[in-house]
Design an enzyme around this catalytic site. Structure first.
Site, PDB file in Angstrom:
ATOM      1  N   CYS A   1      -4.728  37.809  20.045  1.00  7.90           N
ATOM      2  CA  CYS A   1      -5.329  36.483  19.886  1.00  7.90           C
ATOM      3  C   CYS A   1      -4.475  35.475  19.126  1.00  7.90           C
ATOM      4  CB  CYS A   1      -6.680  36.616  19.193  1.00  7.90           C
ATOM      5  SG  CYS A   1      -7.856  37.619  20.131  1.00  7.90           S
ATOM      6  N   HIS A   2      -3.597  35.908  18.280  1.00  8.53           N
ATOM      7  CA  HIS A   2      -2.810  34.928  17.527  1.00  8.53           C
ATOM      8  C   HIS A   2      -1.352  34.838  17.973  1.00  8.53           C
ATOM      9  CE1 HIS A   2      -1.943  38.594  15.261  1.00  8.53           C
ATOM     10  NE2 HIS A   2      -0.930  37.972  14.711  1.00  8.53           N
TER      11      HIS A   2
END
Length: 184
Positions: free
Chosen positions: A13-14
């Site tokens: 996600c990052h």
């Protein structure tokens, strides 16, 4: 052939944020540089066809997708350029098992704790307010938010935790509805 390449992978996600962070560092160090950041997610490569409820949820939440952005050193005269001013991160207490991701015998195995939205709602605001204050900003001064569309409960947790209305998070809801959660 002489293009410099930097792979930022296996961050979920990052990953895109880390890609933008690296691009910012590159153009700040080399003002004539032009940087292409590509984020590609092929989550369907890791589908597990079984009746394990955790795997079914993981398969259902994540979709394939790609996005790209070209970055260059900010021109101080331009007022309409989008800029990465800063990035930050915070590790929530007791979150080691909130999201797990490992390579198993049959591909990637991911688990998501049902307590993750609660953690976001409880811990995001106490971290974010001082971080914004360091830039002379406050939560209510932000006109729109790009929130990782990790699911309806994630968006709701961010909204509840920060006291945001859906009017400032609408784009994130639209992305989730139209495209799903494409991991990074």
């Amino acid at each position: 052939r002489d293009v410099q390449r930097l792979h930022i992978g296996y961050m979920g996600c990052h990953a895109a944020i880390n890609g933008l962070r690296a691009a910012r560092g590159l153009v700040n160090a080399h003002p004539d540089a032009c940087v292409l950041v590509c984020a590609v997610e092929l989550c369907s490569l890791h589908y597990r066809f079984s009746w394990d409820s955790e795997r079914i949820v993981g398969n259902a939440l994540f979709s394939d997708g790609a996005a790209a952005i070209v970055g260059a050193h900010a021109d101080d005269r331009a007022t309409d350029n989008w800029q990465v001013v800063d990035t930050g991160s915070f590790l929530f207490p007791d979150s080691r098992q909130a999201i797990t991701w490992r390579i198993g015998d049959h591909g990637f195995e991911m688990t998501l704790a049902n307590t993750l939205p609660e953690m976001i709602e409880r811990h995001l605001q106490p971290w974010l307010e001082p971080w914004l204050a360091a830039h002379s900003l406050a939560i209510d001064a932000i006109g729109s938010w790009a929130i990782h569309p990790g699911g309806p409960r994630i968006l709701e947790a961010v909204e509840n935790g920060l006291g945001l209305s859906q009017s400032v998070t609408r784009t994130s809801h639209d992305v989730l509805q139209d495209l799903g959660n494409m991991s990074s």
